[in-house]
Design a protein around this motif. Sequence first.
Motif, PDB file in Angstrom:
ATOM      1  N   ALA A  39     -19.581  35.118  -8.605  1.00  0.00           N
ATOM      2  CA  ALA A  39     -18.545  35.982  -9.176  1.00  0.00           C
ATOM      3  C   ALA A  39     -17.528  36.353  -8.102  1.00  0.00           C
ATOM      4  O   ALA A  39     -17.902  36.852  -7.034  1.00  0.00           O
ATOM      5  N   VAL A  40     -16.277  36.113  -8.385  1.00  0.00           N
ATOM      6  CA  VAL A  40     -15.155  36.341  -7.466  1.00  0.00           C
ATOM      7  C   VAL A  40     -15.472  35.893  -6.035  1.00  0.00           C
ATOM      8  O   VAL A  40     -15.025  36.499  -5.072  1.00  0.00           O
ATOM      9  N   ASP A  41     -16.239  34.822  -5.933  1.00  0.00           N
ATOM     10  CA  ASP A  41     -16.594  34.229  -4.637  1.00  0.00           C
ATOM     11  C   ASP A  41     -17.248  35.250  -3.700  1.00  0.00           C
ATOM     12  O   ASP A  41     -17.078  35.199  -2.488  1.00  0.00           O
ATOM     13  N   GLN A  42     -18.065  36.153  -4.265  1.00  0.00           N
ATOM     14  CA  GLN A  42     -18.682  37.189  -3.433  1.00  0.00           C
ATOM     15  C   GLN A  42     -19.825  36.661  -2.577  1.00  0.00           C
ATOM     16  O   GLN A  42     -20.131  37.236  -1.542  1.00  0.00           O
ATOM     17  N   ARG A  43     -20.476  35.575  -2.986  1.00  0.00           N
ATOM     18  CA  ARG A  43     -21.562  34.951  -2.224  1.00  0.00           C
ATOM     19  C   ARG A  43     -22.494  36.009  -1.596  1.00  0.00           C
ATOM     20  O   ARG A  43     -22.639  36.076  -0.391  1.00  0.00           O
ATOM     21  N   PRO A  44     -23.183  36.776  -2.424  1.00  0.00           N
ATOM     22  CA  PRO A  44     -23.986  37.885  -1.912  1.00  0.00           C
ATOM     23  C   PRO A  44     -25.354  37.471  -1.381  1.00  0.00           C
ATOM     24  O   PRO A  44     -26.176  38.305  -1.031  1.00  0.00           O
ATOM     25  N   TRP A  45     -25.606  36.191  -1.310  1.00  0.00           N
ATOM     26  CA  TRP A  45     -26.937  35.697  -0.994  1.00  0.00           C
ATOM     27  C   TRP A  45     -27.255  35.658   0.490  1.00  0.00           C
ATOM     28  O   TRP A  45     -26.379  35.524   1.342  1.00  0.00           O
ATOM     29  N   HIS A  46     -28.520  35.780   0.763  1.00  0.00           N
ATOM     30  CA  HIS A  46     -29.137  35.504   2.060  1.00  0.00           C
ATOM     31  C   HIS A  46     -30.423  34.759   1.743  1.00  0.00           C
ATOM     32  O   HIS A  46     -30.976  34.907   0.655  1.00  0.00           O
ATOM     33  N   PHE A  47     -30.903  33.970   2.683  1.00  0.00           N
ATOM     34  CA  PHE A  47     -32.093  33.162   2.472  1.00  0.00           C
ATOM     35  C   PHE A  47     -33.055  33.359   3.636  1.00  0.00           C
ATOM     36  O   PHE A  47     -32.644  33.286   4.795  1.00  0.00           O
ATOM     37  N   ALA A  75     -41.349  28.004   2.209  1.00  0.00           N
ATOM     38  CA  ALA A  75     -40.792  28.685   1.040  1.00  0.00           C
ATOM     39  C   ALA A  75     -39.443  29.260   1.436  1.00  0.00           C
ATOM     40  O   ALA A  75     -39.217  29.596   2.603  1.00  0.00           O
ATOM     41  N   ILE A  76     -38.574  29.348   0.460  1.00  0.00           N
ATOM     42  CA  ILE A  76     -37.279  30.006   0.653  1.00  0.00           C
ATOM     43  C   ILE A  76     -37.260  31.231  -0.240  1.00  0.00           C
ATOM     44  O   ILE A  76     -37.544  31.142  -1.437  1.00  0.00           O
ATOM     45  N   ILE A  77     -36.960  32.373   0.363  1.00  0.00           N
ATOM     46  CA  ILE A  77     -36.805  33.613  -0.396  1.00  0.00           C
ATOM     47  C   ILE A  77     -35.307  33.832  -0.571  1.00  0.00           C
ATOM     48  O   ILE A  77     -34.571  33.962   0.412  1.00  0.00           O
ATOM     49  N   VAL A  78     -34.866  33.827  -1.818  1.00  0.00           N
ATOM     50  CA  VAL A  78     -33.456  34.058  -2.131  1.00  0.00           C
ATOM     51  C   VAL A  78     -33.272  35.563  -2.289  1.00  0.00           C
ATOM     52  O   VAL A  78     -34.014  36.210  -3.047  1.00  0.00           O
ATOM     53  N   CYS A  79     -32.309  36.114  -1.568  1.00  0.00           N
ATOM     54  CA  CYS A  79     -32.075  37.560  -1.575  1.00  0.00           C
ATOM     55  C   CYS A  79     -30.608  37.867  -1.863  1.00  0.00           C
ATOM     56  O   CYS A  79     -29.726  37.047  -1.599  1.00  0.00           O
ATOM     57  N   CYS A  95     -27.444  34.616  -7.590  1.00  0.00           N
ATOM     58  CA  CYS A  95     -28.717  34.206  -6.983  1.00  0.00           C
ATOM     59  C   CYS A  95     -29.495  33.251  -7.889  1.00  0.00           C
ATOM     60  O   CYS A  95     -30.263  32.419  -7.392  1.00  0.00           O
ATOM     61  N   SER A  96     -29.282  33.345  -9.204  1.00  0.00           N
ATOM     62  CA  SER A  96     -29.901  32.389 -10.121  1.00  0.00           C
ATOM     63  C   SER A  96     -29.340  30.994  -9.880  1.00  0.00           C
ATOM     64  O   SER A  96     -30.083  30.002  -9.842  1.00  0.00           O
ATOM     65  N   ILE A  97     -28.037  30.905  -9.721  1.00  0.00           N
ATOM     66  CA  ILE A  97     -27.405  29.613  -9.464  1.00  0.00           C
ATOM     67  C   ILE A  97     -27.878  29.056  -8.128  1.00  0.00           C
ATOM     68  O   ILE A  97     -28.205  27.865  -8.018  1.00  0.00           O
ATOM     69  N   ALA A  98     -27.941  29.898  -7.104  1.00  0.00           N
ATOM     70  CA  ALA A  98     -28.423  29.442  -5.797  1.00  0.00           C
ATOM     71  C   ALA A  98     -29.864  28.941  -5.910  1.00  0.00           C
ATOM     72  O   ALA A  98     -30.219  27.898  -5.337  1.00  0.00           O
ATOM     73  N   SER A  99     -30.700  29.642  -6.666  1.00  0.00           N
ATOM     74  CA  SER A  99     -32.092  29.232  -6.860  1.00  0.00           C
ATOM     75  C   SER A  99     -32.165  27.886  -7.581  1.00  0.00           C
ATOM     76  O   SER A  99     -32.943  27.009  -7.188  1.00  0.00           O
TER      77      SER A  99
END
Length: 169
Positions: A39-47, A75-79, A95-99
């Motif tokens: 959303a609006v290129d917020q890229r809120p993820w960390h791994f 394992a990768i934890i998506v946060c 985060c769903s899309i990243a997963s």
Amino acid sequence: MEVLEAIKTRRSIRKYTKRDVPDEMLNKILEAAMCGPSAVDQRPWHFIVVKNRDMLEKIPEVHPYGAMVKDAPLAIIVCCDTSLEKFPGFWVQDCSIASQNILLAAHSLGLGAVWTGVYPLEDRVEGIRRLFQIPDHVIPFSVIPIGYPAEDPGTRDLFDPERIHTEKW
């Protein structure tokens, strides 16, 4: 692997061989995770990449459906880092899309993976947060064990024309 083939043939893999996943493959998977739209290129993820055997074996202690993590080489934890949100609440889709991209990238590389949900269940969120010393403004979303498959669940045809509506319900 062609994209539509990857989407149609990807399956949840819960059994892995003892073979390690090369860092080059892991980096491709993480790159794919970060290529997803947000959303609006917020890229809120960390791994969080977890390879330490002791830590992998502790995950099922805080995640009741995470037993397969013990046998995975990583394992990768998506946060979600809520301090990066521009429009609160859309991080779940991001985060769903990243997963999903992690799952598809792993499959395309000949690896197996399975999405184990953490958020929105508070006991899982808090358990993973404590175990990995995740700060309060970061929400663990999913844990994805990855490895070389030790099982072949086959393919399934999930297409259901009864679920398609044209123009109106």
